[in-house]
Design an enzyme around this catalytic site. Structure first.
Site, PDB file in Angstrom:
ATOM      1  N   THR A   1     -16.909   8.981  -7.527  1.00 15.03           N
ATOM      2  CA  THR A   1     -18.125   9.119  -6.723  1.00 15.03           C
ATOM      3  C   THR A   1     -19.200   9.893  -7.470  1.00 15.03           C
ATOM      4  O   THR A   1     -20.398   9.612  -7.333  1.00 15.03           O
ATOM      5  CB  THR A   1     -17.805   9.817  -5.390  1.00 15.03           C
ATOM      6  OG1 THR A   1     -16.908   9.006  -4.640  1.00 15.03           O
ATOM      7  CG2 THR A   1     -19.057  10.056  -4.570  1.00 15.03           C
TER       8      THR A   1
ATOM      9  N   SER B   1     -10.782   6.764  -8.803  1.00 20.53           N
ATOM     10  CA  SER B   1      -9.474   7.366  -9.100  1.00 20.53           C
ATOM     11  C   SER B   1      -8.339   6.754  -8.298  1.00 20.53           C
ATOM     12  O   SER B   1      -7.164   6.987  -8.606  1.00 20.53           O
ATOM     13  CB  SER B   1      -9.519   8.877  -8.885  1.00 20.53           C
ATOM     14  OG  SER B   1      -9.729   9.206  -7.531  1.00 20.53           O
TER      15      SER B   1
ATOM     16  N   THR C   1     -12.538  11.617  -6.425  1.00 22.43           N
ATOM     17  CA  THR C   1     -11.854  12.598  -5.574  1.00 22.43           C
ATOM     18  C   THR C   1     -10.571  12.078  -4.939  1.00 22.43           C
ATOM     19  O   THR C   1      -9.749  12.867  -4.480  1.00 22.43           O
ATOM     20  CB  THR C   1     -12.793  13.079  -4.447  1.00 22.43           C
ATOM     21  OG1 THR C   1     -13.215  11.953  -3.672  1.00 22.43           O
ATOM     22  CG2 THR C   1     -13.997  13.798  -5.019  1.00 22.43           C
ATOM     23  N   ASP C   2     -10.357  10.750  -4.915  1.00 23.94           N
ATOM     24  CA  ASP C   2      -9.202  10.208  -4.200  1.00 23.94           C
ATOM     25  C   ASP C   2      -7.884  10.760  -4.724  1.00 23.94           C
ATOM     26  O   ASP C   2      -6.974  11.072  -3.941  1.00 23.94           O
ATOM     27  CB  ASP C   2      -9.191   8.679  -4.275  1.00 23.94           C
ATOM     28  CG  ASP C   2     -10.139   8.044  -3.282  1.00 23.94           C
ATOM     29  OD1 ASP C   2     -10.865   8.793  -2.597  1.00 23.94           O
ATOM     30  OD2 ASP C   2     -10.163   6.812  -3.188  1.00 23.94           O
TER      31      ASP C   2
END
Length: 329
Positions: free
Chosen positions: A13, A60, A93-94
């Protein structure tokens, strides 16, 4: 004298772009290069001497074991260079918590490594990425960050990679640690208030330089009325282990016990975890782990337990030693 910080871009992101400035959750991911991200934050020039490279460009959620190994190897080579004082990785961030924990356990350096992402793309009306990255470089440049392993910086907080998890799909304060952050970034100054308690980096038996592959471990998420065939599917996939993200304190439904026992007989290590998000899974509490030759995670989130088990199985197969690792790392 300014620190020399290497920046590795991997997408996410923080490298995204929305169609309008109010698109904070719907946007194209991983389309902005790390050089473009850095050029949009002129204040960074006063913080450190920066060198940047684009190693990967993906969300990610697409990170697989080969990407972990590639990233870890590249960071290790950078840390071995005398002129590099620290490394910052921009990351989606995942799965940032999984990547950071893998690095936390496998890098052999006292130099700071900071993984950073954002919940909003740079194109948003009030993006969090620029300040997150600014703070990450501050943290990586600080002598106070040495020896703390891999860190995750987000929303003015500094978290240890072992504990931090993503807790929201969109909130800026998504990243939480069950025991709180190690510290904060306040007015351009990293302030630490506690140290990582568990062994990491130089104190672990795993070195990224010695790992060329990782055994596969699956996670099965428990729910009411779960079909035991879900466990059988992982067993039949010929993985090396199963992390069972159980309800409560690692509780296993009666009709699932047999499937997990079959998995263990087939050679898979079975680890009881909890889907609750915090707390300790007690050995021989909800299930007779000694009798079944199962393991428990202690306080690890299921996705962190998967990373640890994959690494543990590169060196060890004895259940007692594997359990010791869950209580140490």
């Amino acid at each position: 004298m300014k620190a020399n910080i290497a920046i590795i871009g991997t997408g996410g992101t923080i490298a995204g772009r929305g169609e309008s400035s109010v698109n904070t959750s719907a946007y194209a991911c991983s389309v902005v290069s790390v050089d473009e991200i850095l050029s949009g934050i002129p204040e960074l020039a006063s913080l450190a001497n920066l060198q940047a490279e684009q190693l990967l460009q993906m969300g990610s959620e697409n990170f697989a074991t080969e990407h972990l190994l590639l990233l870890g190897s590249r960071i290790s080579r950078l840390l071995q260079q005398d002129h590099v004082d620290g490394v910052v990785v921009t990351h989606g961030t995942d799965t940032i918590d999984e990547t950071a924990y893998f690095l936390h356990l496998t890098l052999k350096s006292m130099k700071p490594v900071v993984v950073v992402g954002s919940m909003r793309p740079p194109s948003a009306l009030s993006p969090d990425g620029p300040l997150n990255l600014y703070n990450a470089i501050l943290v990586a440049s600080s002598p106070a960050s040495r020896g703390k392993g891999t860190l995750v910086v987000s929303n003015d907080e500094i978290h240890t990679a072992r504990d931090v998890v993503k807790t929201s799909t969109f909130k800026l304060e998504s990243f939480r640690s069950p025991y709180g952050p190690l510290g904060y970034v306040v007015e351009g100054m990293p302030r630490y208030y506690r140290e990582p308690a568990r062994s990491h980096t130089l104190e672990t038996p795993w070195s990224i330089e010695e790992i060329d592959r990782l055994p596969e471990v699956g996670i099965v998420y428990a729910h009411g009325g779960i079909d035991a065939g879900m466990v059988d599917a992982v067993t039949n996939a010929r993985m090396s282990g199963i992390v069972y993200a159980a309800t409560g304190n690692g509780n296993v439904a009666e009709h699932v016990v047999g499937a997990l026992l079959r998995a263990r007989r087939e050679g898979l290590h079975v680890v009881r975890a909890s889907r609750t998000g915090s707390g300790v899974v007690i050995r021989n509490g909800a299930q007779p782990d000694d009798k079944y030759d199962w393991l428990v995670v202690d306080d690890q989130a299921p996705q962190k337990a998967r990373i640890l088990l994959m690494l543990a199985l590169t060196r060890e197969a004895r259940s007692a030693e594997l359990q010791r690792m869950f209580h140490r790392y």
